[in-house]
Design an enzyme around this catalytic site. Structure first.
Site, PDB file in Angstrom:
ATOM      1  N   TYR A  18       0.648  -1.288   0.211  1.00  0.00           N
ATOM      2  CA  TYR A  18       0.017  -0.142   0.030  1.00  0.00           C
ATOM      3  C   TYR A  18       0.850   1.139   0.208  1.00  0.00           C
ATOM      4  CZ  TYR A  18      -4.223  -2.674   0.464  1.00  0.00           C
ATOM      5  OH  TYR A  18      -5.459  -3.306   0.494  1.00  0.00           O
ATOM      6  N   TYR A 146     -14.116  -3.874   4.512  1.00  0.00           N
ATOM      7  CA  TYR A 146     -12.822  -4.415   4.224  1.00  0.00           C
ATOM      8  C   TYR A 146     -12.331  -5.484   4.983  1.00  0.00           C
ATOM      9  CZ  TYR A 146      -7.849  -4.748   3.762  1.00  0.00           C
ATOM     10  OH  TYR A 146      -6.348  -5.317   3.788  1.00  0.00           O
ATOM     11  N   ASP A 251     -16.405 -10.182  11.313  1.00  0.00           N
ATOM     12  CA  ASP A 251     -15.114 -10.004  11.277  1.00  0.00           C
ATOM     13  C   ASP A 251     -14.543  -9.059  12.518  1.00  0.00           C
ATOM     14  OD1 ASP A 251     -12.607  -8.941  10.890  1.00  0.00           O
ATOM     15  OD2 ASP A 251     -12.779  -8.354   8.466  1.00  0.00           O
TER      16      ASP A 251
END
Length: 445
Positions: A18, A146, A251
């Protein structure tokens, strides 16, 4: 390693995640050689407060402690042993600990990182329905979600800026709205939540008999813009999944183990997942380890005669690594020994008390905070503040924070505060002051 040998080493060969490498090579690169407390120390001896919790996972800072000692001891006993048909002592003990901690969960599947924990959850959901004789192939996930960088994780956690180039290898997933009030057409969270729930139920009704699972982060979305869920939103999503006979995958890779002020966020949210994933803070950031936990109902669907081909086809070389499991066990024990959750609560209150200071800065459009997570959204003339003159905000934050002795990264136009979980109040104040100064500088540019 430090000193002349490292100074003369060529840093061009590392390709950073990234990171626009053209920018990186132009900047004054920092090479971290050791850590001390909550600080990272580079090859020149300069110190930087670890303001990103080493990618959101560090708990205790850096240096010797009980977790490191447990890892050393495990290395002397058993360095690595496969979980393919065998078990290790630490994997057995940790699984028992996690099942007690994660209420409603009954079985633990080990993986190496958050992305693969999500892949496991997706495969579990698909095969569960197949094993039940009711094949389902569709998934539903939140906009702004995400869940990692592997193909399945990118599919359910699709952020266009990150993943658009990879669309050819991704699975089509049905999106439901994220409950972010800022920038929406709604004046109240109540109306926004009602809209989100209506759209979710509409989607589930349309996919009746075809949806394998709803996948969402628990308590908050982080990489998608620091979206803090309104009260009872997650609980109501859980109820909708039950109503429409759809699995719920949560998550907690980044939001569990205290980040939002709760050890197990889904319990605090009063939601009932069928499958839940943990990672990051599980080992205090000292070893790559993640877990996917499932209810007994899910696990039981995989039992049968070998010829029925019902067993779960997933596993990695380092699945349930004994050193990682030993680290996690020592880490969780240290939570209790040092009463970490109480410290997180006190620091969260301090963080919340200072958020209003950012609202006085002209370019700050919205502030969102829960536990030890905060997002400061910047805009100018009604548009996201992504560039300061010709420089990206993220590049500005990264460079200027290092000059101030702090390591920070921004998410687009959002400055993110996500410190090590055990950070002391003085260092937390330093982090807040640094964000404040950077926001003020950005306003003037």
């Amino acid at each position: 390693m430090s000193g002349p040998r490292l100074k003369n080493a060529d840093k061009r060969f590392v390709w950073h995640p990234y990171t626009q490498m053209k920018d990186w090579q132009q900047d004054d690169n920092k090479v971290i050689v050791r850590g001390e407390g909550f600080y990272l120390i580079d090859s020149e001896g300069r110190r930087y407060l670890d303001g990103t919790a080493s990618m959101w996972c560090n708990v205790w800072g850096h240096g010797p402690n009980e977790v490191v000692e447990a890892m050393r001891e495990q290395l002397n006993i058993l360095q690595h042993s496969t979980l393919f048909g065998l078990a290790s002592g630490p994997s057995v003990k940790l699984a028992e600990k996690l099942v007690k901690l994660a209420k409603g969960m009954d079985r633990v599947f080990y993986t190496d990182n958050g992305s693969t924990a999500i892949e496991v959850a997706l495969k579990m959901a698909l095969q569960y329905w197949r094993n039940m004789g009711k094949p389902r192939k569709e998934f539903v996930s939140l906009e702004r979600g995400y869940h990692g960088d592997t193909a399945g994780a990118m599919s359910v956690g699709y952020i266009k800026q990150f993943f658009s180039v990879y669309r050819p290898i991704l699975k089509k997933v049905h999106r439901i709205p994220s409950p972010l009030l800022y920038g929406s057409k709604f004046d109240s969270e109540r109306d926004l939540v009602e809209h989100c729930l209506e759209q979710t139920e509409k989607t589930l009704r349309k996919l009746r008999g075809r949806c394998a699972a709803v996948v969402m982060e628990s308590g908050a979305q982080i990489a998608g813009g620091v979206v803090i869920y309104p009260g009872r939103y997650q609980k109501k999503i859980s109820k909708l999944c039950e109503k429409h006979d759809t699995l719920l995958i949560l998550d907690e890779i980044a939001t569990g183990f205290g980040r939002l002020g709760n050890m197990t966020e889904y319990v605090a949210q009063r939601s009932r997942p069928d499958i839940v994933c943990f990672g990051k803070a599980l080992t205090a950031g000292y070893f790559p380890l993640a877990v996917t936990l499932a209810k007994s109902e899910i696990y039981d669907a995989f039992l049968g005669r070998y010829s029925e081909n019902r067993h779960f086809y997933h596993g990695h070389t380092f699945t349930g690594h004994p050193v990682g499991c030993a680290a996690a066990l020592a880490n969780l024990e240290l939570y209790e020994k040092r009463n970490l959750m109480q410290q997180i609560k006190a620091n969260s209150q301090y963080l919340e008390s200072r958020m209003c200071e950012f609202e006085e800065i002209g370019t700050v459009a919205d502030v969102r905070q829960k536990g030890l997570l905060a997002g400061i959204e910047l805009e100018r003339n009604g548009k996201p503040l992504l560039y300061l003159k010709k420089e990206r905000l993220g590049q500005f934050v990264a460079r200027e924070s290092l000059k101030m002795g702090v390591h920070l990264r921004a998410l687009g136009n959002i400055m993110v505060l996500i410190p090590p979980l055990a950070i002391d109040k003085n260092n937390l104040k330093t982090l807040l002051d640094t964000h404040m100064e950077l926001a003020k500088k950005a306003e003037k540019l």
